[in-house]
Design a protein around this motif. Structure first.
Motif: not given
Length: 380
Positions: A59, A62-63, A65-66, A320, A323-324, A326-328, A331
């Motif tokens: 996690r 991923v975050l 990198r975002r 996943h 996490l997607d 949370e990723d958005e 951003a």
């Protein structure tokens, strides 16, 4: 919060990986997760993590990198003056950053956005400096994470000095300092090594060897691996797979434990790759081949960790999907936060020159204010 490592029975009887350098024979490369996502063990660096800790490392990468990707886009849109991307170096930064304890102190250079994340620094504070609205919008002592240093090399000297202070106070903590392969050519680095080894300072030097010092390859900077330089100062040097978050965690944990125990400094060379440009002002296509980047993309640190989690049954579709989301959300927060940053008052230029008021600075502030006021009057 640090991730704990404890000796235990190896999960698989797999020997340590080795890397041929092509220049000085065979060098051991500490690796716990292969590029194919296979978990292996190293006899000197046992690592026992819970499932939640393993998912947490993924996690983090991923975050990180975002928000790094969003920062590059914001710079292209004119919202940031510059950005130094960490693309490809997430494992080196998250692994080493998560190895620290709360009372350890970190000295970054200017690309350690993932390490900042592990120390609890809000990404917007990093972006504020690159937008030019502050000089680093966080309190270094709140997170034990020093402000970014743009000059190459000095953070190591700063770290050693701080480590000597920790040592004198008997605090029992350690200091972690970051530099790149390009900085290894600076005299400041050699001086830091000298001071650290003579005083047995509790410091770990973490070199992210991303293969390029802007447009100068590592092969044009040194004839032997960087970690071998430690032998000249009589302290350990370790070569680790910088795209392996587990190996970076285990190696840095051991080096920090050694520092806290009063055994002196360690040099860690994390072999990784700068997949993007040196900074947004740089064009790497002018000096390196696409085939080189493609070869390193096959060793992507995030992809290998995802493969491991999925194959081990540690991450399902719901994980996943969350996490997607949370990723958005991250951003969106980064985009909106940067665009809504207030511009600082021009008078702030004079506010932090000295700890106390200085007559010359006061005079210069008044002169500057009068100069600005003259433009307002001319416009009437």
């Amino acid at each position: 919060m640090s991730v704990k490592s404890t000796p235990g029975k190896p999960r698989k009887a797999t020997s340590a990986r080795r890397r041929k350098t092509g220049r000085d024979g065979e060098q051991e490369l500490v690796q716990l997760l292969t590029p194919e996502g296979k978990r292996v063990d190293h006899p000197d660096y046992p690592l026992d993590l819970s499932d939640d800790e393993l998912r947490g490392l993924y996690r983090d990468m991923v975050l990180t990198r975002r928000f790094d990707t969003e920062a590059v886009t914001l710079q292209r849109q004119g919202e940031l003056g510059l950005w130094a991307s960490l693309l490809g170096q997430e494992a080196a930064q998250i692994g080493s950053g998560r190895a620290t304890q709360h009372d350890d102190y970190v000295f970054p250079c200017y690309r350690e956005h993932g390490v900042a994340w592990t120390r609890g620094v809000d990404p917007l504070n990093l972006l504020g400096m690159y937008r030019g609205v502050n000089n680093g919008g966080w309190d270094p002592n709140e997170n034990n994470f020093h402000l970014y240093t743009i000059v190459i090399g000095p953070p190591l000297l700063h770290a050693v000095g701080y480590a000597q202070g920790v040592q004198a106070e008997g605090a029992g903590s350690a200091v972690l300092s970051y530099f790149g392969d390009g900085a290894s050519s600076q005299g400041d680095v050699a001086e830091a090594f000298t001071f650290a080894t003579v005083s047995k300072a509790p410091v770990v030097f973490f070199c992210q060897n991303n293969q390029w010092a802007i447009s100068t390859p590592t092969t044009k900077q040194t004839r032997s691996p960087i970690h071998r330089r430690a032998a000249g100062w009589d302290f350990p040097g370790v070569l680790v797979d910088g795209n392996d978050v587990l190996a970076c965690l285990a190696v840095t944990q051991q080096a920090l434990r050694r520092a806290r125990a009063g055994e002196g400094p360690t040099l860690v060379e994390a072999l990784t790759y700068r997949m993007g440009a040196h900074a947004t002002s740089d064009d790497p296509t002018r000096y390196r081949e696409d085939s080189e980047r493609q070869a390193w993309e096959a060793k992507d640190p995030i992809l290998r960790m995802k493969t491991y989690l999925d194959q081990a049954g540690l991450a399902d579709e719901d994980f996943h999907a969350r996490l997607d989301k949370e990723d958005e959300e991250l951003a969106k927060r980064v985009r909106e936060g940067v665009r809504n940053m207030p511009n600082p008052s021009t008078s702030e230029l004079f506010d932090h020159v000295y700890a106390e008021e200085h007559t010359q600075v006061t005079e210069e502030r008044e002169q500057f204010a009068a100069y600005q006021a003259s433009f307002v009057e001319e416009g009437k």
